[in-house]
Design a protein around this motif. Sequence first.
Motif, PDB file in Angstrom:
ATOM      1  N   SER A  82       0.808  -1.228   0.000  1.00 41.38           N
ATOM      2  CA  SER A  82       0.000   0.000   0.000  1.00 41.38           C
ATOM      3  C   SER A  82       0.838   1.273   0.000  1.00 41.38           C
ATOM      4  O   SER A  82       0.285   2.366  -0.147  1.00 41.38           O
ATOM      5  N   PHE A 111       0.905  -9.546  -0.930  1.00 40.28           N
ATOM      6  CA  PHE A 111       1.054  -9.446   0.520  1.00 40.28           C
ATOM      7  C   PHE A 111       1.772 -10.704   1.014  1.00 40.28           C
ATOM      8  O   PHE A 111       1.709 -11.752   0.379  1.00 40.28           O
ATOM      9  N   CYS A 122      -2.633   0.768   5.707  1.00 35.28           N
ATOM     10  CA  CYS A 122      -3.620  -0.185   5.198  1.00 35.28           C
ATOM     11  C   CYS A 122      -4.972  -0.027   5.894  1.00 35.28           C
ATOM     12  O   CYS A 122      -6.024  -0.096   5.245  1.00 35.28           O
ATOM     13  N   ARG A 134     -12.095  -7.404   3.590  1.00 31.16           N
ATOM     14  CA  ARG A 134     -10.672  -7.056   3.540  1.00 31.16           C
ATOM     15  C   ARG A 134      -9.932  -7.833   2.458  1.00 31.16           C
ATOM     16  O   ARG A 134      -9.024  -7.299   1.805  1.00 31.16           O
ATOM     17  N   ARG A 138      -7.624  -6.239  -0.459  1.00 27.71           N
ATOM     18  CA  ARG A 138      -6.219  -6.592  -0.694  1.00 27.71           C
ATOM     19  C   ARG A 138      -5.999  -6.978  -2.158  1.00 27.71           C
ATOM     20  O   ARG A 138      -5.014  -6.574  -2.781  1.00 27.71           O
ATOM     21  N   GLY A 175      -3.126 -12.086  -1.878  1.00 29.16           N
ATOM     22  CA  GLY A 175      -3.998 -11.063  -2.450  1.00 29.16           C
ATOM     23  C   GLY A 175      -3.973 -11.062  -3.967  1.00 29.16           C
ATOM     24  O   GLY A 175      -4.300 -10.059  -4.600  1.00 29.16           O
TER      25      GLY A 175
END
Length: 281
Positions: A82, A111, A122, A134, A138, A175
């Motif tokens: 991020s 990730f 994040c 979530r 991601r 992710g």
Amino acid sequence: MYGVVTRNAEEVRWPEFERGFYEVKDVTGRSSEPIADGINMVSCFGDNAAADADPSLLPVDDMGRPADRQQPYFDWAYICPSREDYREGLFEVIDDCVAENEDVRLDDIGFPRAEYCRCGVCEQAFEASEFDDRMEWRADVITEFVEDAVDRIPGTVYMTLYPDPYPGHLYERAGIDLEAIEEYVDEFVVPLYDTNYGTTYWLETIAKGFESALETPFNIELYAVNVDIDNLIHASEVAQEYAKGVFFGYDAGNGRAALRRMQADEREGVTHGEPGSESDP
């Protein structure tokens, strides 16, 4: 098709290899100048040097544990995907690569594990996003990065995948939404590393899994350092049944020796008619 993955620029020019990948930035953070006659390769979110210089870049889980080499399940330090400043730095590296060769390989994308990242950046980005889930958020972060990187690459885009074809695992762990990512990637590379290759049933199983999971062509990267030549040849034979190409990692000499042995065996196996026939000399 056979190729090499190397940190030595001259090895991509060896005639035995049809394709050569040159590490411009690796997981240690070591960097080199891109080259024109090899496919430059960039470690994106693996970077020990950046993490050491600025630990705030490290992804953390919900207990605050950073994704670094102090954890038993990480071989290198990760950078939170991020972080816009870090991503901009990656884009500059990619631009430098493209200036030499329009084909680029993107390595170490995603990730670090399912529980990452819960850093402040994040948390704020997720809260401000349109996503309630979530995991979906991601995956959007990673897909957006790949899309932005690919926009800068006019040639062939290669992307390394963690060697886990089990349905849903890349999405949950890294992710990576394969269906979304495939739109941007021309070829994937799956490293299936072993220091021996004494048995290869596991290699065949994983390769078959990726063949089933992907629409996009994929290649298999084998570890070549100090591996017995016969074992490396057998691993290559298994890999090429499923993959578009087989790449030898980090020991070009061993890779070249395996290819020469295979070529010699093919020549010895050539026949020109049955003994006593008109074609028999």
